[in-house]
Scaffold this motif. Structure first.
Motif, PDB file in Angstrom:
ATOM      1  N   SER A 159       0.853  -1.183   0.000  1.00 26.18           N
ATOM      2  CA  SER A 159       0.000   0.000   0.000  1.00 26.18           C
ATOM      3  C   SER A 159       0.885   1.226   0.000  1.00 26.18           C
ATOM      4  O   SER A 159       1.953   1.241   0.616  1.00 26.18           O
ATOM      5  N   GLU A 160       0.449   2.265  -0.686  1.00 26.49           N
ATOM      6  CA  GLU A 160       1.186   3.524  -0.709  1.00 26.49           C
ATOM      7  C   GLU A 160       0.882   4.380   0.523  1.00 26.49           C
ATOM      8  O   GLU A 160       1.571   5.357   0.779  1.00 26.49           O
ATOM      9  N   LYS A 161      -0.129   4.003   1.301  1.00 32.32           N
ATOM     10  CA  LYS A 161      -0.449   4.739   2.516  1.00 32.32           C
ATOM     11  C   LYS A 161       0.553   4.382   3.621  1.00 32.32           C
ATOM     12  O   LYS A 161       1.085   3.271   3.643  1.00 32.32           O
ATOM     13  N   PRO A 162       0.782   5.280   4.577  1.00 31.93           N
ATOM     14  CA  PRO A 162       1.676   4.946   5.695  1.00 31.93           C
ATOM     15  C   PRO A 162       1.162   3.771   6.513  1.00 31.93           C
ATOM     16  O   PRO A 162       1.942   2.941   6.985  1.00 31.93           O
ATOM     17  N   SER A 176     -19.443 -22.308  12.340  1.00 32.55           N
ATOM     18  CA  SER A 176     -18.197 -21.807  11.751  1.00 32.55           C
ATOM     19  C   SER A 176     -17.938 -20.383  12.212  1.00 32.55           C
ATOM     20  O   SER A 176     -18.868 -19.566  12.290  1.00 32.55           O
ATOM     21  N   GLU A 177     -16.677 -20.075  12.491  1.00 34.26           N
ATOM     22  CA  GLU A 177     -16.271 -18.740  12.890  1.00 34.26           C
ATOM     23  C   GLU A 177     -14.969 -18.373  12.186  1.00 34.26           C
ATOM     24  O   GLU A 177     -14.109 -19.232  11.974  1.00 34.26           O
ATOM     25  N   GLN A 178     -14.833 -17.099  11.856  1.00 32.21           N
ATOM     26  CA  GLN A 178     -13.632 -16.623  11.170  1.00 32.21           C
ATOM     27  C   GLN A 178     -13.277 -15.230  11.689  1.00 32.21           C
ATOM     28  O   GLN A 178     -14.150 -14.373  11.825  1.00 32.21           O
ATOM     29  N   TYR A 179     -11.966 -15.035  11.955  1.00 32.49           N
ATOM     30  CA  TYR A 179     -11.476 -13.748  12.424  1.00 32.49           C
ATOM     31  C   TYR A 179     -10.185 -13.432  11.679  1.00 32.49           C
ATOM     32  O   TYR A 179      -9.323 -14.294  11.513  1.00 32.49           O
ATOM     33  N   MET A 180     -10.058 -12.189  11.221  1.00 35.14           N
ATOM     34  CA  MET A 180      -8.862 -11.771  10.487  1.00 35.14           C
ATOM     35  C   MET A 180      -8.516 -10.340  10.846  1.00 35.14           C
ATOM     36  O   MET A 180      -9.402  -9.488  10.989  1.00 35.14           O
ATOM     37  N   THR A 181      -7.228 -10.071  10.994  1.00 33.81           N
ATOM     38  CA  THR A 181      -6.753  -8.713  11.165  1.00 33.81           C
ATOM     39  C   THR A 181      -5.476  -8.544  10.364  1.00 33.81           C
ATOM     40  O   THR A 181      -4.650  -9.467  10.298  1.00 33.81           O
ATOM     41  N   GLY A 182      -5.330  -7.401   9.739  1.00 31.64           N
ATOM     42  CA  GLY A 182      -4.144  -7.171   8.906  1.00 31.64           C
ATOM     43  C   GLY A 182      -3.763  -5.705   8.894  1.00 31.64           C
ATOM     44  O   GLY A 182      -4.565  -4.817   9.216  1.00 31.64           O
ATOM     45  N   ILE A 183      -2.525  -5.466   8.519  1.00 33.54           N
ATOM     46  CA  ILE A 183      -2.029  -4.099   8.400  1.00 33.54           C
ATOM     47  C   ILE A 183      -0.967  -4.082   7.324  1.00 33.54           C
ATOM     48  O   ILE A 183      -0.176  -5.027   7.183  1.00 33.54           O
ATOM     49  N   LYS A 184      -0.977  -3.045   6.509  1.00 30.34           N
ATOM     50  CA  LYS A 184       0.032  -2.877   5.476  1.00 30.34           C
ATOM     51  C   LYS A 184       0.270  -1.396   5.278  1.00 30.34           C
ATOM     52  O   LYS A 184      -0.528  -0.550   5.716  1.00 30.34           O
ATOM     53  N   GLY A 185       1.373  -1.054   4.604  1.00 31.83           N
ATOM     54  CA  GLY A 185       1.655   0.352   4.391  1.00 31.83           C
ATOM     55  C   GLY A 185       3.054   0.588   3.872  1.00 31.83           C
ATOM     56  O   GLY A 185       3.764  -0.344   3.479  1.00 31.83           O
ATOM     57  N   LYS A 186       3.452   1.865   3.892  1.00 28.05           N
ATOM     58  CA  LYS A 186       4.763   2.268   3.406  1.00 28.05           C
ATOM     59  C   LYS A 186       5.357   3.275   4.379  1.00 28.05           C
ATOM     60  O   LYS A 186       4.712   4.258   4.754  1.00 28.05           O
ATOM     61  N   GLN A 187       6.594   3.018   4.779  1.00 27.34           N
ATOM     62  CA  GLN A 187       7.334   3.919   5.644  1.00 27.34           C
ATOM     63  C   GLN A 187       8.681   4.209   4.984  1.00 27.34           C
ATOM     64  O   GLN A 187       9.533   3.331   4.888  1.00 27.34           O
ATOM     65  N   GLY A 188       8.860   5.418   4.475  1.00 22.41           N
ATOM     66  CA  GLY A 188      10.096   5.761   3.785  1.00 22.41           C
ATOM     67  C   GLY A 188      10.268   4.917   2.537  1.00 22.41           C
ATOM     68  O   GLY A 188       9.405   4.904   1.647  1.00 22.41           O
ATOM     69  N   ASP A 189      11.378   4.184   2.472  1.00 18.72           N
ATOM     70  CA  ASP A 189      11.665   3.325   1.323  1.00 18.72           C
ATOM     71  C   ASP A 189      11.238   1.883   1.549  1.00 18.72           C
ATOM     72  O   ASP A 189      11.644   0.985   0.796  1.00 18.72           O
ATOM     73  N   ALA A 190      10.441   1.636   2.570  1.00 21.09           N
ATOM     74  CA  ALA A 190      10.055   0.263   2.911  1.00 21.09           C
ATOM     75  C   ALA A 190       8.551   0.068   2.800  1.00 21.09           C
ATOM     76  O   ALA A 190       7.765   0.897   3.277  1.00 21.09           O
ATOM     77  N   TYR A 191       8.156  -1.022   2.159  1.00 22.31           N
ATOM     78  CA  TYR A 191       6.781  -1.488   2.167  1.00 22.31           C
ATOM     79  C   TYR A 191       6.688  -2.644   3.167  1.00 22.31           C
ATOM     80  O   TYR A 191       7.608  -3.464   3.276  1.00 22.31           O
TER      81      TYR A 191
END
Length: 616
Positions: A159-162, A176-191
């Motif tokens: 993601s291009e967002k921080p 049935s049960e399902q749980y998901m959590t995630g995080i993505k982003g960009k900090q400086g030169d790192a994705y």
């Protein structure tokens, strides 16, 4: 061949109809980049091999609950399960077995050295960002197992967002049960990207032979992570991690009163370094480790069977742009397989070294691909494979392709060394593949037809309580895929006719040609989807013809078709609700047998989920 002629005639009529009625529509497709077919980025429509791509958006539109929910929409793919989520499944790809299909996760092979198969049922679909499926042999680039095709699963999230978080919770039939959590982003030169998920279900009784009539549950805990860092203008380094841990209960024909389950752990670690040496020459170096561990347990009598397969892999790839119309790719592959088990194998390790070269060339309107590879395996020695493909646009609408490819499948450790049920004298399976393709683009409607024949020598089959090299098998097929936009409905469909036969002869030299087991000769998939403002509606219709079941006294299983209903509603810009009803008409059907007793398939069932993606 009469069926094939009829299909081709129907295709011709269909194309004339759409030429007359749809040319005024605007095109809705944007160029889609793929990398699996040639190991280099290319626009999907430029690929000389038939390719299917499923993005994260496609997976969400399907509301797929596992990998197989996606793969069922690929032409020539048959999937049989032994009841419910996480169970043992068989994947037949263009009439070939699942040992003849290569599966990659972020570029790393996950087919185990023990069985030759991949643990696809262990992978949580929530961890998948993209799936590329290449139909046809790719041993020139990937070596063993890539006889029928390649399934490449990508877990990278960028993601291009921080910072871009996401959350999902879902509930469905069978508790049935399902749980998901995630995080993505960009900090400086790192994705960067991280995602965790958990799925559990009480399931249902998967086998009619289970006298206890207990439900067979399934649980999955998964994690993926990745980071990519730009070192400078010419270099970058990346790391991908995946861990899937699944527990699946199942019914055993010999332990009908005891709860039996398998604990499976699949882990991949892959790091790669890319560098632009010159404007025309770039290199990529990657190293990875795959671990596939299974532990079969029976609580009642304390029995267990532990098996762990590890593969270390290294790849060095060079891409040289000799001219604007010629790209040379060459490199070196190394892999080392090692297994440990509570059962003693005669051999538990082997190495494979290979070098490969590929030339992609444009001569006027002619697109040409040439490839060669030599593998040097510690167990069966050197093996050469070749590939040739050609394509040419006839006009702005039509394009024709033709290809020839060789492939092989190395015998697995189970085939060669499993005590009392193996054959150390097995040869690798070898194939020659011929294919013709025609594709057309009428603006908002595209279709592609592929006619192919695969000849397999020394195919490994299980008979007389051990694996043997069959003399020969031959698979012929016709695939038709049609994608169109009609009255706001996106319609993606495919139809397949297969003729997969074992061409062995009996002891008197007489031909005893028979259909390969578990392969349907005809199948189809139709997916429709339309947005009505904040609300979207979709249907899935899938079917296949009758097929002979393996290991069940040649019992013929009847054909069937099922319909699924998919709905979604955007509550806000950040929150959406999805609802899927599987097997809408409660179809009763059988996919597999055990001791001539059918495995249960699920009737009408449902799953509803809530997704939250805050805009930070």
């Amino acid at each position: 061949m009469n069926k094939i002629s009829t299909l081709i005639t129907g295709i011709s009529f269909f194309s004339l109809y759409y030429t007359a009625t749809t040319q005024a529509e605007d095109s809705y497709h944007l160029p889609n980049m793929v990398v699996t077919a040639t190991k280099t980025p290319q626009v999907m429509t430029d690929s000389l091999a038939p390719v299917n791509v499923f993005t994260r958006q496609d997976i969400e539109h399907l509301q797929a609950q596992d990998i197989f929910d996606v793969l069922r929409h690929v032409p020539s793919v048959n999937i049989t399960t032994t009841g419910g989520k996480g169970t043992v499944s068989k994947l037949f790809f263009r009439g070939s077995s699942d040992k003849q299909v290569l599966v990659l996760v972020d570029g790393i092979k996950i087919n185990t050295a023990t069985s030759g198969k991949a643990s696809l049922s262990s992978i949580d679909i929530n961890q998948v960002e993209r799936i590329e499926v290449v139909r046809g042999p790719r041993s020139v680039l990937y070596g063993s197992e890539a006889l029928a095709g390649v399934i490449h699963i990508f877990t990278q999230q960028y993601s291009e967002k921080p910072i871009e978080p996401s959350f999902k919770v879902g509930f469905g039939s069978h508790k049935s049960e399902q749980y998901m959590t995630g995080i993505k982003g960009k900090q400086g030169d790192a994705y960067y990207g991280l995602k965790t998920s958990y799925y559990t279900t009480e399931g249902f009784n998967r086998w009619h032979g289970d006298l206890s009539n207990e439900n067979d549950g399934y649980r999955n805990k998964s994690f993926t992570g990745n980071i990519q860092y730009q070192l400078n203008n010419d270099s970058q380094i990346a790391l991908q991690l995946m861990r899937q841990k699944a527990d699946a209960e199942y019914d055993n024909a010999y332990l009908v009163d005891s709860p039996v389950y398998t604990e499976t752990t699949l882990e991949t670690v892959n790091t790669n370094y890319s560098h632009q040496l010159t404007q025309q020459w770039d290199i990529k170096i990657s190293a990875g480790l795959t671990t596939d561990k299974s532990d079969d347990r029976t609580d009642h009598i304390g029995r267990n069977f532990l098996l762990e397969s590890k593969r270390r892999a290294f790849n060095w790839q060079n891409n040289i742009q000799l001219s604007p119309v010629q790209l040379i790719t060459f490199g070196f592959d190394y892999s080392d397989d090692h297994l440990s088990s509570t059962t003693s194998y005669d051999e538990d390790e082997r190495e494979n070294r290979a070098w490969f070269i590929q030339d992609q060339l444009q001569l006027g309107k002619h697109e040409i691909l040439l490839g060669f590879r030599q593998d040097d395996n510690e167990q069966f020695g050197k093996h050469n494979t070749r590939n040739l493909a050609w394509g040419m646009p006839i006009n702005d609408t039509f394009k024709v392709t033709a290809s020839y490819g060789e492939a092989f499948v190395a015998p697995s450790f189970n085939d060669l060394y499993y005590p009392n049920f193996s054959n150390p004298d097995l040869n690798p399976e070898q194939s020659k593949h011929y294919e013709l393709g025609l594709q057309a683009d009428f603006g908002h409607t595209q279709w592609q037809m592929n006619v192919f024949k695969t000849d397999i020598d020394d195919m490994i089959i299980f008979q007389n309580s051990k694996p043997e090299n069959s003399e020969k098998a031959q698979i012929k097929g016709v695939e038709l895929a049609i994608n169109t936009l009609w009255q706001g409905w996106q319609i993606d469909s495919n139809f397949t006719i297969l003729d997969p036969v074992d061409k062995n002869t009996d002891t008197d030299g007489q031909n005893k040609e028979q259909t390969l087991p578990n392969r349907s000769r005809r199948q189809f998939s139709i997916v429709t989807h339309k947005n009505f403002g904040l609300y979207s509606l979709g249907f899935e219709w899938q079917g296949q013809s009758k097929r002979k079941n393996i290991g069940s006294d040649n019992v013929t299983l009847p054909g069937y078709a099922t319909v699924n209903l998919v709905q979604a509603y955007a509550l806000t810009d950040e929150v959406s609700i999805e609802w899927k009803i599987n097997n809408l008409f409660d179809k009763d059907y059988v996919e597999d047998l055990n001791n001539n007793i059918p495995y249960e398939t699920d009737g009408i069932n449902t799953f509803i989920s809530l997704t939250y993606r805050p805009n930070l």
